[in-house]
Motif scaffolding. Structure first.
Motif, PDB file in Angstrom:
ATOM      1  N   TRP A 214       0.820  -1.219   0.000  1.00  9.04           N
ATOM      2  CA  TRP A 214       0.000   0.000   0.000  1.00  9.04           C
ATOM      3  C   TRP A 214       0.854   1.269   0.000  1.00  9.04           C
ATOM      4  CZ3 TRP A 214      -4.039  -1.449   4.378  1.00  9.04           C
ATOM      5  CH2 TRP A 214      -4.931  -2.390   3.856  1.00  9.04           C
ATOM      6  N   PRO A 215       0.266   2.390  -0.462  1.00 10.29           N
ATOM      7  CA  PRO A 215       0.968   3.677  -0.365  1.00 10.29           C
ATOM      8  C   PRO A 215       1.074   4.138   1.083  1.00 10.29           C
ATOM      9  CG  PRO A 215      -1.271   3.992  -1.165  1.00 10.29           C
ATOM     10  CD  PRO A 215      -1.046   2.511  -1.126  1.00 10.29           C
ATOM     11  N   SER A 216       1.993   5.037   1.332  1.00 12.98           N
ATOM     12  CA  SER A 216       2.241   5.515   2.688  1.00 12.98           C
ATOM     13  C   SER A 216       1.034   6.248   3.268  1.00 12.98           C
ATOM     14  CB  SER A 216       3.445   6.461   2.699  1.00 12.98           C
ATOM     15  OG  SER A 216       4.630   5.767   2.373  1.00 12.98           O
ATOM     16  N   GLY A 217       0.898   6.139   4.595  1.00 16.78           N
ATOM     17  CA  GLY A 217      -0.142   6.862   5.307  1.00 16.78           C
ATOM     18  C   GLY A 217      -0.914   5.974   6.251  1.00 16.78           C
ATOM     19  N   PRO A 218      -1.810   6.583   7.040  1.00 18.59           N
ATOM     20  CA  PRO A 218      -2.646   5.813   7.962  1.00 18.59           C
ATOM     21  C   PRO A 218      -3.842   5.199   7.260  1.00 18.59           C
ATOM     22  CG  PRO A 218      -3.144   8.137   8.181  1.00 18.59           C
ATOM     23  CD  PRO A 218      -2.030   8.035   7.175  1.00 18.59           C
ATOM     24  N   VAL A 219      -4.264   4.027   7.742  1.00 24.82           N
ATOM     25  CA  VAL A 219      -5.446   3.351   7.205  1.00 24.82           C
ATOM     26  C   VAL A 219      -6.216   2.743   8.368  1.00 24.82           C
ATOM     27  CG1 VAL A 219      -6.335   1.651   5.574  1.00 24.82           C
ATOM     28  CG2 VAL A 219      -4.109   2.725   5.136  1.00 24.82           C
ATOM     29  N   ASN A 220      -7.494   3.083   8.477  1.00 21.77           N
ATOM     30  CA  ASN A 220      -8.345   2.449   9.484  1.00 21.77           C
ATOM     31  C   ASN A 220      -8.641   1.009   9.081  1.00 21.77           C
ATOM     32  OD1 ASN A 220      -8.578   4.834  10.977  1.00 21.77           O
ATOM     33  ND2 ASN A 220     -10.502   5.427   9.989  1.00 21.77           N
ATOM     34  N   ILE A 221      -8.371   0.079   9.986  1.00 21.94           N
ATOM     35  CA  ILE A 221      -8.673  -1.335   9.743  1.00 21.94           C
ATOM     36  C   ILE A 221      -9.741  -1.736  10.763  1.00 21.94           C
ATOM     37  CG2 ILE A 221      -7.741  -3.665   9.635  1.00 21.94           C
ATOM     38  CD1 ILE A 221      -6.715  -1.830   7.433  1.00 21.94           C
ATOM     39  N   VAL A 222     -10.987  -1.585  10.352  1.00 20.47           N
ATOM     40  CA  VAL A 222     -12.139  -1.816  11.229  1.00 20.47           C
ATOM     41  C   VAL A 222     -13.225  -2.513  10.432  1.00 20.47           C
ATOM     42  CG1 VAL A 222     -11.646   0.214  12.656  1.00 20.47           C
ATOM     43  CG2 VAL A 222     -13.149   0.450  10.682  1.00 20.47           C
ATOM     44  N   ASP A 223     -14.165  -3.132  11.137  1.00 23.59           N
ATOM     45  CA  ASP A 223     -15.247  -3.804  10.424  1.00 23.59           C
ATOM     46  C   ASP A 223     -16.273  -2.795   9.922  1.00 23.59           C
ATOM     47  OD1 ASP A 223     -17.104  -3.274  12.492  1.00 23.59           O
ATOM     48  OD2 ASP A 223     -17.060  -5.316  13.277  1.00 23.59           O
ATOM     49  N   ASP A 224     -17.363  -3.289   9.384  1.00 25.94           N
ATOM     50  CA  ASP A 224     -18.319  -2.431   8.688  1.00 25.94           C
ATOM     51  C   ASP A 224     -19.356  -1.778   9.585  1.00 25.94           C
ATOM     52  OD1 ASP A 224     -17.053  -3.198   6.363  1.00 25.94           O
ATOM     53  OD2 ASP A 224     -18.622  -4.589   5.716  1.00 25.94           O
ATOM     54  N   GLU A 225     -19.332  -2.057  10.889  1.00 27.07           N
ATOM     55  CA  GLU A 225     -20.432  -1.600  11.733  1.00 27.07           C
ATOM     56  C   GLU A 225     -19.962  -0.978  13.055  1.00 27.07           C
ATOM     57  OE1 GLU A 225     -24.821  -3.021  13.371  1.00 27.07           O
ATOM     58  OE2 GLU A 225     -23.466  -4.505  12.509  1.00 27.07           O
ATOM     59  N   PRO A 226     -19.554   0.296  13.035  1.00 30.50           N
ATOM     60  CA  PRO A 226     -19.341   0.984  14.307  1.00 30.50           C
ATOM     61  C   PRO A 226     -20.652   0.966  15.095  1.00 30.50           C
ATOM     62  CG  PRO A 226     -18.597   2.323  12.441  1.00 30.50           C
ATOM     63  CD  PRO A 226     -19.386   1.189  11.876  1.00 30.50           C
ATOM     64  N   ALA A 227     -20.572   0.784  16.409  1.00 28.06           N
ATOM     65  CA  ALA A 227     -21.819   0.616  17.166  1.00 28.06           C
ATOM     66  C   ALA A 227     -21.648   1.054  18.607  1.00 28.06           C
ATOM     67  CB  ALA A 227     -22.267  -0.845  17.131  1.00 28.06           C
ATOM     68  N   PRO A 228     -22.738   1.562  19.204  1.00 31.80           N
ATOM     69  CA  PRO A 228     -22.691   1.899  20.631  1.00 31.80           C
ATOM     70  C   PRO A 228     -22.631   0.639  21.478  1.00 31.80           C
ATOM     71  CG  PRO A 228     -24.920   2.143  19.795  1.00 31.80           C
ATOM     72  CD  PRO A 228     -24.047   1.866  18.604  1.00 31.80           C
ATOM     73  N   ALA A 229     -22.085   0.785  22.672  1.00 30.99           N
ATOM     74  CA  ALA A 229     -21.958  -0.370  23.567  1.00 30.99           C
ATOM     75  C   ALA A 229     -23.307  -0.979  23.890  1.00 30.99           C
ATOM     76  CB  ALA A 229     -21.239   0.048  24.840  1.00 30.99           C
ATOM     77  N   ARG A 230     -24.368  -0.174  23.922  1.00 34.42           N
ATOM     78  CA  ARG A 230     -25.684  -0.734  24.242  1.00 34.42           C
ATOM     79  C   ARG A 230     -26.150  -1.733  23.172  1.00 34.42           C
ATOM     80  NH1 ARG A 230     -27.728   4.661  22.955  1.00 34.42           N
ATOM     81  NH2 ARG A 230     -27.826   5.086  25.187  1.00 34.42           N
ATOM     82  N   ALA A 231     -25.539  -1.644  21.968  1.00 38.45           N
ATOM     83  CA  ALA A 231     -25.869  -2.614  20.917  1.00 38.45           C
ATOM     84  C   ALA A 231     -24.945  -3.828  20.969  1.00 38.45           C
ATOM     85  CB  ALA A 231     -25.779  -1.944  19.549  1.00 38.45           C
ATOM     86  N   TRP A 232     -23.637  -3.605  21.105  1.00 36.16           N
ATOM     87  CA  TRP A 232     -22.718  -4.739  20.990  1.00 36.16           C
ATOM     88  C   TRP A 232     -22.499  -5.507  22.294  1.00 36.16           C
ATOM     89  CZ3 TRP A 232     -18.399  -4.788  23.981  1.00 36.16           C
ATOM     90  CH2 TRP A 232     -17.784  -3.581  24.336  1.00 36.16           C
ATOM     91  N   VAL A 233     -22.645  -4.862  23.438  1.00 30.52           N
ATOM     92  CA  VAL A 233     -22.394  -5.569  24.699  1.00 30.52           C
ATOM     93  C   VAL A 233     -23.346  -6.750  24.900  1.00 30.52           C
ATOM     94  CG1 VAL A 233     -22.459  -5.362  27.223  1.00 30.52           C
ATOM     95  CG2 VAL A 233     -21.207  -3.681  25.870  1.00 30.52           C
TER      96      VAL A 233
END
Length: 283
Positions: A214-233
């Motif tokens: 990859w080219p230089s720089g930062p890259v977020n490596i996260v899944d497709d669903e950011p979620a509040p704790a009340r959903a994922w906990v």
């Protein structure tokens, strides 16, 4: 074939990454703190090296001997759960590794960072979002370690910073019997409105392999669903067979999650697209 030096090769990501690199045909020198780790790495097809990353001379000698074309930095101090220790390894361990890499003529480095060091906001952060450098303590210690790591890594001509989401899967805090399972059992994990982004360690390891191109720089490596704790906990609690806490309010402004559009554009897609199914597939 590329000669690659992996630091932190027996951690949650490293233990999965080394076999992937070997399978891809690379010549891998992999560093660990223990004699047992060296044997494990040799069994995976790598040249195992026992190394204390706080020993500058030893790090320089290891890089000189390996003569790598690329370094993959997966160093953490997560097992003890102490953010001060993790900040130290990001500052001092990274400094030693980068200085040794420059001396050895390394032109490419891929390094582990985090996706929850961004400043506060209402939507998931992308890579253009500023880091939270004005945070008070104790968060300032963690963010400061991230800034030191990313600035040091950028001294290498070709540098990719992988801003990983919260790890789950084998060997992590979120696996059965891990630290978070204990917090659930103790009723100490709030199900509030703070948003997190996750990534399975299998997907994290695959991203590190791809990042070698990859080219230089930062890259977020996260899944497709950011979620509040009340959903994922509650989903995690069910997967771990633990009681789920009652939903609550609260959460810090920086708990916003992260966006993975840049990684997708570079060809990375998580096989575990969401924690909703991934939490029950932790091995």
């Amino acid at each position: 074939m590329t000669r690659i030096f992996v630091a932190g090769a027996t951690g949650a990501v490293g233990r999965l990454l080394v076999p992937l690199l070997v399978e891809a045909g690379h010549q891998v020198t992999a560093a660990t703190r223990t004699a047992e780790g060296v044997e494990r790495l040799r069994a995976q097809g790598a040249e195992g090296v026992r190394l204390d990353v706080f020993d500058r001379a030893a790090v320089a000698d290891a890089l000189a001997a390996a003569a790598p074309e690329a370094v993959v930095h997966q160093l953490t101090a997560l097992s003890g759960g102490n953010p001060v220790d993790n900040a130290r390894i990001r500052r001092e361990g990274t400094r030693n590794l980068v200085d040794a890499a420059k001396k050895a003529g390394v032109r490419r480095i891929v390094a582990q960072s985090i996706s929850w060091a961004y400043e506060a906001g209402d939507v998931p952060a992308d890579e253009a979002t500023a880091l939270d450098t004005g945070a008070p303590e104790p968060r300032a210690t963690s963010v400061g370690g991230v800034v030191a790591l990313e600035e040091a890594v950028a001294e290498i001509d070709e540098h990719v910073v992988l801003r990983y989401g919260t790890f789950y899967g084998p060997g992590t805090w979120y696996a059965p019997g891990g630290f978070i399972a204990g917090k659930l059992a103790d009723g100490a994990l709030p199900a509030n409105s703070g948003v997190s982004s996750f990534v399975h360690v299998d997907d994290a390891a695959r991203a590190a392999v791809l990042a070698l191109g990859w080219p230089s720089g930062p890259v977020n490596i996260v899944d497709d669903e950011p979620a509040p704790a009340r959903a994922w906990v509650p989903v995690l609690a069910a997967a771990l067979d633990r009681p789920a806490p009652e939903p609550s309010e609260g959460g810090a402004g920086w708990e916003r999650g992260a966006a993975n559009g840049k990684a997708a554009g570079l060809g990375w897609q998580p096989r575990h697209r969401t924690w909703r199914t991934g939490f029950s597939d932790q091995g």
